[in-house]
Scaffold this motif. Structure first.
Motif, mmCIF file in Angstrom:
data_model
loop_
_atom_site.group_PDB
_atom_site.id
_atom_site.type_symbol
_atom_site.label_atom_id
_atom_site.label_comp_id
_atom_site.label_asym_id
_atom_site.label_seq_id
_atom_site.Cartn_x
_atom_site.Cartn_y
_atom_site.Cartn_z
ATOM 1 N N ASP A 91 -57.466 -46.651 3.217
ATOM 2 C CA ASP A 91 -58.541 -45.966 2.476
ATOM 3 C C ASP A 91 -58.057 -45.742 1.173
ATOM 4 O O ASP A 91 -58.929 -45.745 0.022
ATOM 5 C CB ASP A 91 -58.613 -44.750 3.071
ATOM 6 C CG ASP A 91 -59.185 -44.778 4.604
ATOM 7 O OD1 ASP A 91 -59.735 -45.744 4.904
ATOM 8 O OD2 ASP A 91 -59.328 -43.785 5.433
ATOM 9 N N GLU A 95 -60.043 -46.734 -2.379
ATOM 10 C CA GLU A 95 -60.422 -45.403 -3.176
ATOM 11 C C GLU A 95 -60.042 -45.725 -4.674
ATOM 12 O O GLU A 95 -60.706 -45.251 -5.718
ATOM 13 C CB GLU A 95 -59.847 -44.014 -2.739
ATOM 14 C CG GLU A 95 -60.573 -43.675 -1.479
ATOM 15 C CD GLU A 95 -59.858 -42.440 -0.583
ATOM 16 O OE1 GLU A 95 -58.903 -42.045 -1.146
ATOM 17 O OE2 GLU A 95 -60.423 -42.317 0.417
ATOM 18 N N ALA A 114 -65.607 -40.255 -7.819
ATOM 19 C CA ALA A 114 -64.638 -41.296 -6.932
ATOM 20 C C ALA A 114 -63.310 -40.604 -6.711
ATOM 21 O O ALA A 114 -62.663 -40.511 -5.848
ATOM 22 C CB ALA A 114 -64.412 -42.549 -7.359
ATOM 23 N N HIS A 118 -61.531 -38.987 -3.501
ATOM 24 C CA HIS A 118 -60.312 -39.679 -3.171
ATOM 25 C C HIS A 118 -59.232 -38.447 -2.677
ATOM 26 O O HIS A 118 -58.406 -38.554 -1.886
ATOM 27 C CB HIS A 118 -59.879 -40.367 -4.200
ATOM 28 C CG HIS A 118 -58.367 -40.732 -4.275
ATOM 29 N ND1 HIS A 118 -57.674 -41.492 -3.164
ATOM 30 C CD2 HIS A 118 -57.157 -40.373 -4.980
ATOM 31 C CE1 HIS A 118 -56.311 -41.408 -3.442
ATOM 32 N NE2 HIS A 118 -56.135 -41.049 -4.549
#
Length: 178
Positions: A91, A95, A114, A118
């Motif tokens: 992930d 991200e 973003a 994150h």
């Protein structure tokens, strides 16, 4: 707090970063991606992660970098990194790619969003581990294990204050007298 600080930094980096600064951010991201594909250990990945975030802050605003440095010192004391969670590593890669792409394309809103997403995902993933660390630390304090020596180094939090009828203001003014 960290999500707000770094979200603002990502926005400012997307807006203000020079071509050279964007190249540095991109190069660090590419290095991190390569390290992950080669199976680097969590400590190595945590270090390059710190470089990635620091490069965004440096491109944004030197004052944010100073605030981030202080906050990072506190986070290091927790000793838990998201890179110890295999699902989180995948992930993080995605991200960071989103953050990097938004900065490279000067998309202010996307960069900020973003980064916040994150950091919130990172907190959600690390929270169970942080709770376990806190519980073990608190148990050691209650048992008296290494009490004086470790507290002096700042590795253990102080035990909760004894409950008294003193006001909150009085405890803040003289915390050791609770």
């Amino acid at each position: 707090m960290r999500a707000t600080l770094e979200g603002m930094a990502a926005r400012q980096a997307a807006q203000r970063a020079s071509h050279a600064e964007k190249n540095v951010i991109n190069a660090i991201h590419q290095d991190e991606t390569q390290m992950i594909s080669q199976g680097a250990n969590p400590d190595q990945l945590a270090k390059i992660n710190m470089r990635f975030h620091a490069s965004i802050l440096a491109a944004a605003n030197p004052f944010l970098t100073e605030s981030f440095d202080r906050l990072s010192r506190l986070l290091i004391l927790l000793g838990v990194t998201a890179y110890t969670l295999p699902s989180r590593v995948r992930d993080i890669t995605k991200e960071h790619q989103s953050i990097n792409a938004a900065i490279q394309s000067s998309n202010l809103e996307k960069a900020e969003e973003a980064m916040k997403i994150h950091l919130m995902h990172g907190l959600e993933a690390r929270l169970p581990a942080l709770v376990r660390v806190r519980a073990r630390t608190h148990a050691r304090v209650r048992c008296g294990a290494d009490r004086g020596q470790r507290r002096l180094r700042g590795a253990l939090p102080l035990p909760p204050p004894a409950r008294t009828k003193r006001s909150v203001a009085a405890r803040v003014a003289a915390p050791g007298l609770a």
